[in-house]
Design an enzyme around this catalytic site. Structure first.
Site, PDB file in Angstrom:
ATOM      1  N   ASN A   1       0.794  -1.234   0.000  1.00 28.08           N
ATOM      2  CA  ASN A   1       0.000   0.000   0.000  1.00 28.08           C
ATOM      3  C   ASN A   1       0.830   1.290   0.000  1.00 28.08           C
ATOM      4  O   ASN A   1       0.359   2.319  -0.476  1.00 28.08           O
ATOM      5  CB  ASN A   1      -1.006   0.001   1.150  1.00 28.08           C
TER       6      ASN A   1
ATOM      7  N   GLU B   1       4.714  -4.484  12.424  1.00 27.43           N
ATOM      8  CA  GLU B   1       3.698  -3.445  12.269  1.00 27.43           C
ATOM      9  C   GLU B   1       2.533  -4.120  11.569  1.00 27.43           C
ATOM     10  O   GLU B   1       2.564  -4.385  10.370  1.00 27.43           O
ATOM     11  CB  GLU B   1       4.251  -2.275  11.459  1.00 27.43           C
TER      12      GLU B   1
ATOM     13  N   CYS C   1      -3.115   1.067   7.180  1.00 30.68           N
ATOM     14  CA  CYS C   1      -3.322   0.406   8.465  1.00 30.68           C
ATOM     15  C   CYS C   1      -3.785   1.386   9.543  1.00 30.68           C
ATOM     16  O   CYS C   1      -4.391   0.973  10.536  1.00 30.68           O
ATOM     17  CB  CYS C   1      -2.051  -0.298   8.905  1.00 30.68           C
TER      18      CYS C   1
ATOM     19  N   GLU D   1       8.879   2.184  14.372  1.00 33.32           N
ATOM     20  CA  GLU D   1       9.628   2.632  13.208  1.00 33.32           C
ATOM     21  C   GLU D   1       9.604   4.154  13.179  1.00 33.32           C
ATOM     22  O   GLU D   1       8.596   4.774  13.523  1.00 33.32           O
ATOM     23  CB  GLU D   1       9.018   2.062  11.923  1.00 33.32           C
TER      24      GLU D   1
END
Length: 485
Positions: free
Chosen positions: A158, A257, A291, A465
C-alpha cells in the site's frame, strides 16, 4: 494503455550481491495496473534458492559493513534522499501505475518516504553509548550499541516506497545488511528504490532483493536460517503471528507493524470543520488502504447526523478514476480480492440496517474501483466494525457518553492508531490516556512522520519505526566490564 517511461526503464530481475539476476528457475510474474487491469511489467519470480543466495551475500559483507564509519553510512542515505527527491515525478508515476493512488498523493508519498532516508542519515552519527562506575567502585562498565546483523525486511503493497525506506533507512544507518522481499503486487517502486541506493554508493551485498509470488517459500528460507538475526515485517496480523513463531526458533529480534482497526472519536464540543477535515485525511488517504485509516467513526449523538451529512458532501465531491488522470482524487483498490471484500462488508452493513449517505456501489467499467461511501447508524454487529475495511468506506456510529466512546474504541484486539476530536483540553488528555493504541491523533487525522515513533500495541504489533526509537530496533546493546584500578 501507455506504460510510463520510468516503468519501461526499470530492471525487473532480482538484485543479489550488487547484480541484477534472473530467478534461478527462470520464472516470472506479471505486475498489473489496477486501474486498467492491463500488464505493466514482467518481474523475476524468486524462490528459496534465490533467497539463500541473497542471504549468503548479506552475511558475507556484514562484518565489513558494520565497520563502515557512521558518517559514510549517513552520507549514502543522504545521497539517496537527494536522488529520490530529484526523481519525484518518475517514482510517483511508477507508484500510481502499479498501485493506483492518485499522482498527487504518490508525489506526497515520495516526499514522505525520502524523508526517512534524510532522518536516518542524521541518526547514523548519533548512535550513542554510556559508561558508569559500579556502586561499589570496583568495576567500570562501558555500554555500546552494535548492529544486530543480517535483517529480513518484508513490506506491504500500500505504500511501496515509504514502507521500504522506513525499514532500509535505519538498517543502513545501524550498519546492518539486508534481504528484502517487496510485495508482489507492487514490486516496481521497490526496484526503483534499489537502483537509487546502488547509485548512491551502497556497497554490493548490503541490500539484496528477491521478488516472489511465493512469499512463504522465500521468507521461510530466511526465517529458518540462523544467520538471519532480525525480521522487520509490515502486513497482516495472521502473517505476523506466523513470523513470530518462526522467529522464536532462532530467537530473532522482531519488529511487527500489523493490522489496525482505528477508532475515530468526535465529541459534541469538537470543531466540526476540523473533525471533517481530519476524517477525510484519516479515512481517504490511499483510498482507505492504510493500516492507520479510520475504520470505526464514533460521533456523539448531538452532532452525529450533521457530521454524517457533511462528510457525505465531501465524499460526493471526490472524482473516481485512473490515478494518472489529472483531477482524480480516488484511484482503484489494489486488486479484485480487495474490491470483493469492500463490497461484501458494505452489503452486510446495509443488510443490518445501515443507511447509505453516499456511494455504496462501484462504477461501471474496468479497474478495481469503488465509490467513496458514507454509512450512518451502522450496527455494532456489522462485519466492518470488527474487520479492517481497507477501502473508501466511512462507517459512522453514534454514542452518548465519554465512557461509552472509550469502551467502543477499545473493544478490539487491535491497537495501532486512534483519533480524537474535542475542544475540551481535560477531555483530550483523559481520553488520549484511556485509548488502547500506540498512536493518537488529537484533532488531526495524520499521525505519521519520520521523526516520530510509529507502531502499535496489542495485536497491532511490536516495536517502533521512525523517530530516535527506529534505529534502536536494529542495534544490540553490549556491556564491557573492566576492573577499576
Amino acid at each position: 494503455m501507455t506504460t510510463p517511461a520510468a516503468v519501461s526503464k526499470l530492471n525487473t530481475n532480482l538484485f543479489i550481491d550488487g547484480q541484477w539476476v534472473p530467478a534461478r528457475s527462470g520464472a516470472t510474474f506479471d505486475v498489473v495496473n489496477p486501474a486498467t487491469e492491463e500488464v505493466l511489467a514482467v518481474v523475476a519470480d524468486g524462490a528459496a534458492a534465490d533467497a539463500t543466495a541473497a542471504l549468503d551475500a548479506a552475511v558475507a559483507v556484514q562484518a565489513e559493513w558494520a565497520a563502515t564509519a557512521p558518517r559514510e553510512r549517513g552520507e549514502i542515505l543522504r545521497r539517496a534522499f537527494e536522488l529520490i527527491t530529484e526523481r519525484t515525478d518518475e517514482i510517483a508515476s511508477i507508484m500510481t501505475a502499479e498501485m493506483g493512488k492518485p499522482l498527487a498523493e504518490a508525489k506526497g508519498e515520495v516526499a514522505y518516504g525520502a524523508e526517512f532516508f534524510r532522518w536516518f542519515s542524521e541518526e547514523a552519527v548519533r548512535i550513542s553509548g554510556d559508561q558508569l562506575l559500579a556502586p561499589d567502585g570496583k568495576t567500570r562498565y562501558f555500554v555500546q550499541r552494535q548492529p544486530v546483523g543480517p535483517c529480513v525486511l518484508v513490506t506491504p503493497w500500500n505504500f511501496p516506497l515509504a514502507m521500504g525506506t522506513r525499514k532500509i533507512g535505519p538498517a543502513v544507518a545501524a550498519g546492518c545488511t539486508m534481504v528484502f522481499k517487496p510485495a508482489e503486487l507492487t514490486p516496481l517502486t521497490s526496484l526503483a528504490l534499489v537502483e537509487i541506493l546502488a547509485e548512491a554508493g551502497l556497497p554490493d551485498g548490503v541490500l539484496n532483493v528477491v521478488n516472489t509470488t511465493d512469499p512463504g517459500d522465500v521468507v521461510t528460507a530466511w526465517m529458518t536460517d540462523p544467520r538471519a538475526r532480525k525480521v522487520s515485517f509490515t502486513g497482516s496480523t495472521p502473517v505476523g503471528k506466523q513470523l513470530l513463531k518462526q522467529a522464536a526458533d532462532n530467537v530473532m529480534r522482531t519488529s511487527m507493524e500489523l493490522g489496525g482497526n482505528a477508532p475515530f472519536l468526535v465529541f459534541d464540543d469538537a470543531d466540526l470543520d476540523v473533525a471533517i477535515g481530519g476524517a477525510m485525511a484519516a479515512k481517504m488517504r490511499n483510498m482507505g488502504e492504510a493500516c492507520v485509516a479510520a475504520n470505526r467513526i464514533y460521533v456523539q449523538s448531538g452532532v452525529a447526523e450533521e457530521f454524517s451529512n457533511r462528510l457525505a458532501e465531501k465524499m460526493r465531491a471526490l472524482t473516481v478514476g485512473d490515478g494518472a488522470t489529472e483531477g482524480v482524487g480516488v484511484g482503484p483498490l489494489i486488486e479484485q480480492k480487495a474490491l470483493d471484500k469492500v463490497v461484501q462488508l458494505v452489503d452486510d452493513a446495509v443488510e443490518r440496517g445501515a443507511e447509505v449517505k453516499v456511494g455504496g456501489d462501484r462504477p461501471e467499467g474496468d479497474g478495481f474501483f469503488y465509490n467513496p461511501t458514507v454509512l450512518s447508524n451502522v450496527s455494532s454487529e456489522s462485519d466492518l466494525m470488527s474487520t479492517e475495511i481497507f477501502g473508501p468506506v466511512a462507517a459512522v456510529v453514534p454514542f452518548d457518553t465519554e465512557e461509552e466512546a472509550i469502551a467502543l474504541a477499545n473493544a478490539t484486539p487491535f491497537g495501532l492508531a486512534g483519533y480524537l476530536f474535542t475542544t475540551d483540553l481535560n477531555r483530550a488528555f483523559r481520553v488520549s490516556d484511556a485509548m488502547e493504541v500506540g498512536m493518537v491523533g488529537l484533532n488531526t487525522g495524520i499521525v505519521s512522520n519520520p521523526a516520530a515513533p510509529f507502531g502499535g500495541i496489542k495485536q497491532s504489533g511490536l516495536g517502533r519505526e521512525g523517530g530516535s526509537e527506529g534505529i534502536d530496533e536494529f542495534l544490540e546493546v553490549k556491556l564491557i566490564a573492566m576492573p577499576q584500578p
